[in-house]
Design a protein around this motif. Structure first.
Motif, PDB file in Angstrom:
ATOM      1  N   GLY A   6       0.831  -1.199   0.000  1.00 53.82           N
ATOM      2  CA  GLY A   6       0.000   0.000   0.000  1.00 53.82           C
ATOM      3  C   GLY A   6       0.861   1.242   0.000  1.00 53.82           C
ATOM      4  N   GLN A   7       0.218   2.376  -0.196  1.00 56.46           N
ATOM      5  CA  GLN A   7       0.947   3.637  -0.215  1.00 56.46           C
ATOM      6  C   GLN A   7       0.242   4.686   0.644  1.00 56.46           C
ATOM      7  N   VAL A   8       1.025   5.610   1.141  1.00 57.44           N
ATOM      8  CA  VAL A   8       0.459   6.769   1.828  1.00 57.44           C
ATOM      9  C   VAL A   8       0.946   7.989   1.049  1.00 57.44           C
ATOM     10  N   VAL A   9       0.007   8.792   0.554  1.00 50.76           N
ATOM     11  CA  VAL A   9       0.413   9.988  -0.190  1.00 50.76           C
ATOM     12  C   VAL A   9      -0.232  11.229   0.421  1.00 50.76           C
ATOM     13  N   PHE A  10       0.412  12.354   0.186  1.00 49.89           N
ATOM     14  CA  PHE A  10      -0.064  13.621   0.747  1.00 49.89           C
ATOM     15  C   PHE A  10      -0.697  14.460  -0.357  1.00 49.89           C
ATOM     16  N   ALA A  11      -1.851  15.048  -0.069  1.00 48.17           N
ATOM     17  CA  ALA A  11      -2.482  15.921  -1.053  1.00 48.17           C
ATOM     18  C   ALA A  11      -2.727  17.309  -0.462  1.00 48.17           C
ATOM     19  N   SER A  12      -2.653  18.320  -1.304  1.00 47.94           N
ATOM     20  CA  SER A  12      -2.891  19.716  -0.907  1.00 47.94           C
ATOM     21  C   SER A  12      -2.118  20.082   0.362  1.00 47.94           C
ATOM     22  N   VAL A  13      -0.828  19.870   0.314  1.00 47.41           N
ATOM     23  CA  VAL A  13      -0.009  20.089   1.497  1.00 47.41           C
ATOM     24  C   VAL A  13       0.081  21.577   1.831  1.00 47.41           C
ATOM     25  N   SER A  14      -0.364  21.899   3.048  1.00 51.79           N
ATOM     26  CA  SER A  14      -0.320  23.303   3.474  1.00 51.79           C
ATOM     27  C   SER A  14       1.108  23.673   3.869  1.00 51.79           C
ATOM     28  N   ARG A  15       1.346  24.959   3.992  1.00 53.91           N
ATOM     29  CA  ARG A  15       2.680  25.452   4.302  1.00 53.91           C
ATOM     30  C   ARG A  15       3.259  24.876   5.617  1.00 53.91           C
ATOM     31  N   PRO A  16       2.498  24.882   6.721  1.00 57.27           N
ATOM     32  CA  PRO A  16       3.049  24.341   7.968  1.00 57.27           C
ATOM     33  C   PRO A  16       3.416  22.858   7.859  1.00 57.27           C
ATOM     34  N   VAL A  17       2.611  22.108   7.096  1.00 61.71           N
ATOM     35  CA  VAL A  17       2.899  20.685   6.929  1.00 61.71           C
ATOM     36  C   VAL A  17       4.165  20.519   6.084  1.00 61.71           C
ATOM     37  N   GLN A  18       4.291  21.365   5.064  1.00 59.75           N
ATOM     38  CA  GLN A  18       5.448  21.330   4.190  1.00 59.75           C
ATOM     39  C   GLN A  18       6.757  21.502   4.981  1.00 59.75           C
ATOM     40  N   VAL A  19       6.725  22.393   5.960  1.00 60.94           N
ATOM     41  CA  VAL A  19       7.917  22.656   6.776  1.00 60.94           C
ATOM     42  C   VAL A  19       8.364  21.384   7.503  1.00 60.94           C
ATOM     43  N   VAL A  20       7.403  20.669   8.093  1.00 60.87           N
ATOM     44  CA  VAL A  20       7.722  19.444   8.831  1.00 60.87           C
ATOM     45  C   VAL A  20       8.245  18.367   7.886  1.00 60.87           C
ATOM     46  N   VAL A  21       7.618  18.266   6.727  1.00 61.49           N
ATOM     47  CA  VAL A  21       8.010  17.267   5.748  1.00 61.49           C
ATOM     48  C   VAL A  21       9.438  17.524   5.239  1.00 61.49           C
ATOM     49  N   GLN A  22       9.759  18.783   5.056  1.00 60.81           N
ATOM     50  CA  GLN A  22      11.107  19.167   4.618  1.00 60.81           C
ATOM     51  C   GLN A  22      12.140  18.809   5.678  1.00 60.81           C
ATOM     52  N   LEU A  23      11.824  19.166   6.903  1.00 63.58           N
ATOM     53  CA  LEU A  23      12.759  18.973   8.004  1.00 63.58           C
ATOM     54  C   LEU A  23      13.121  17.509   8.195  1.00 63.58           C
TER      55      LEU A  23
END
Lengths: 117, 381
Positions: A79-96
């Motif tokens: 299975g897969q887990v994907v992210f959609a419509s990533v908001s700015r605050p979420v983007q920061v965590v994902v980057q880090l």
């Protein structure tokens, strides 16, 4: 059937794909609930999870940890887990955490669903 | 937060149903009609409280209470006796070790609800005090008491764990002749559970490093092994952690480091400052994660500063988080000071307009001083 918990709406898309609308926050307050919501879905056959972050202002490390648990649960089942419509605050965590290497990101839920058709 | 569960033990059908009806509005209620049945229910799942009648067929309330008391796993469950016997003798017998309250029938249901509520609240408070003590103990053990002492270098460290914070960890060992290995990590999650995982994870990191040192001192290779161990062990499957492994060789003034999804350290130089760019995936997610060593040469008066997300995620008075750039700016400003960490924390706190940090914080500051030529003047002064 649409299952509504206090903070997560789960909408089945097809036999093994579901959309989980993450509300305003996924953090230490509701991470356990997110986990159990997803576990129920996995038990009833869901393999692919599209997480909709369009309204999410807070994603803390406990919240992210609960997404990791889901990932570890579905990846042996292919299975897969994907992210959609990533908001700015979420983007920061994902980057880090460099987790964009594991969770594919899509501009919208619809575009994410196309990959599972 | 789960609902408190209550077990009602009462042989009289009407009363049992009434209690079940009233209490189930607030609690997760199960029932039994005698002591034997109650023990079976407790065996299935221990309740947060037991409310029991005394006079019952098969096994009475006293025998039930004895049985519950005698088992370690159940002896701490709050216990309330309900009884029709209003006489003093039974009351005295009822108020024995391990019975928390004694309510005489007929009773006012509102009164009972209040008592149940108060007792559960008190139990919760007691538990959270205990948690705080254990958590404090974990936090202290996750941090070493001293730091290496090397000429021409200054090493500073500060941490402030929160009772309800997560699991920050810091450790160092000398891995060979004048070579040191620092570990800085943060286990995801909050509260006692995160602290516990941090503690177990800490053991993993240490033993992996010890086991592999004869073969390699490459932080990237060590990191790959820690990641593998974490993924292979099912007891650790809920553990996700960011980790920095930093090998420091003062003789050659180099740092070789690997970053598994941790906040990126900053390099503060006398002329310019920058973020250490490269970083890899957080631990515990993917066994095929590729980790890469980055080598940094420390020039005179350069500092290498690592920290945990409690620092970068501190919210400033404008509503934004400090962020990487913020750390870089604040750290550059305080680099020359006697106690740069103290100045850094003060500086961030004053921009956030709060007296303390919202989460655990940890800062590690390694500075090559290289100011030996200046020493005679300093001494003369």
């Amino acid at each position: 059937m649409q299952v509504t918990t206090t903070s997560f709406k789960v909408e089945p898309s097809n036999q093994d794909t579901v959309i989980v609308r993450i509300g305003k926050a996924l953090d230490f307050r509701n991470a356990a609930e997110f986990k159990s919501t997803c576990q129920t879905q996995v038990r009833s056959g869901a393999r692919n999870f599209v997480l909709d972050f369009s309204e999410t202002g807070i994603l803390d490390s406990t919240g992210l940890g609960s997404i990791f648990s889901l990932y570890r649960q579905v990846s042996p089942l292919e299975g897969q887990v994907v992210f959609a419509s990533v908001s700015r605050p979420v983007q920061v965590v994902v980057q880090l955490t460099r987790t964009y290497k594991v969770f594919r990101q899509f501009p919208s839920v619809d575009s994410a669903l196309e990959t599972f058709e | 937060m789960g609902q408190n569960s209550i077990l009602i033990v009462e042989d009289e059908h009407t009363l049992r149903r009434l209690l079940e009806y009233r209490l189930s509005k607030q609690y997760d209620v199960r029932t039994a009609s005698n002591g034997e049945e109650a023990l079976a229910r407790i065996e299935e799942r221990a309740p947060d409280m037991i409310i029991s009648d005394i006079m019952m067929p098969k096994m009475d309330g006293f025998a039930l209470q004895n049985a519950v008391q005698s088992k370690k796993e159940t002896s701490a469950i709050p216990f309330i006796f309900l009884t029709a016997k209003a006489d003093e003798q039974s009351r005295t017998k009822g108020l024995r070790t391990g019975v928390d309250d004694y309510i005489t029938k007929p009773f006012d249901i509102e009164q009972l609800l209040k008592r149940v509520d108060r007792l559960l609240e008190r139990t919760k408070q007691f538990k959270s005090q205990l948690d705080a003590r254990i958590s404090q103990d974990f936090s202290q053990r996750l941090i070493p008491k001293n730091l290496p002492n090397v000429d021409d270098y200054r090493i500073l460290f500060r941490n402030a764990p929160k009772e309800d914070g997560g699991g920050d960890l810091f450790d160092w060992i000398e891995v060979g002749d004048g070579t040191y290995l620092f570990t800085i990590g943060d286990v995801m999650g909050k509260g006692l559970q995160a602290k516990f995982y941090a503690f177990s994870f800490f053991g993993y990191v240490r033993s992996t490093i010890h086991a592999m040192l004869p073969t390699t001192t490459s932080p990237a290779k060590l990191m790959a092994r820690v990641n593998q161990a974490l993924i292979d062990d099912s007891t650790m499957e809920e553990t996700f952690a960011s980790l920095l492994l930093i090998k420091w060789e003062p003789a050659s003034n180099t740092i070789t480091y690997v970053n598994a999804g941790h906040c990126r350290p900053v390099i503060i130089g006398p002329d310019s400052s920058s973020v250490v760019e490269h970083s890899d995936l957080i631990l515990g997610l993917d066994h095929e994660t590729d980790f890469k060593d980055t080598v940094i040469e420390l020039k005179e008066n350069m500092s290498f500063v690592a920290y945990t997300d409690g620092l970068s995620e501190q919210v400033l008075s404008g509503g934004k988080m400090v962020g990487e750039q913020g750390i870089l700016d604040h750290a550059s400003r305080v680099a020359g000071k006697d106690d740069p960490i103290d100045e850094l924390l003060t500086s961030i706190l004053s921009s956030s307009g709060t007296p303390e940090f919202a989460d655990d914080i940890l800062v590690f500051w390694l500075q090559r001083t290289g100011l030996n030529w200046f020493a005679p003047f300093a001494n003369a002064g």
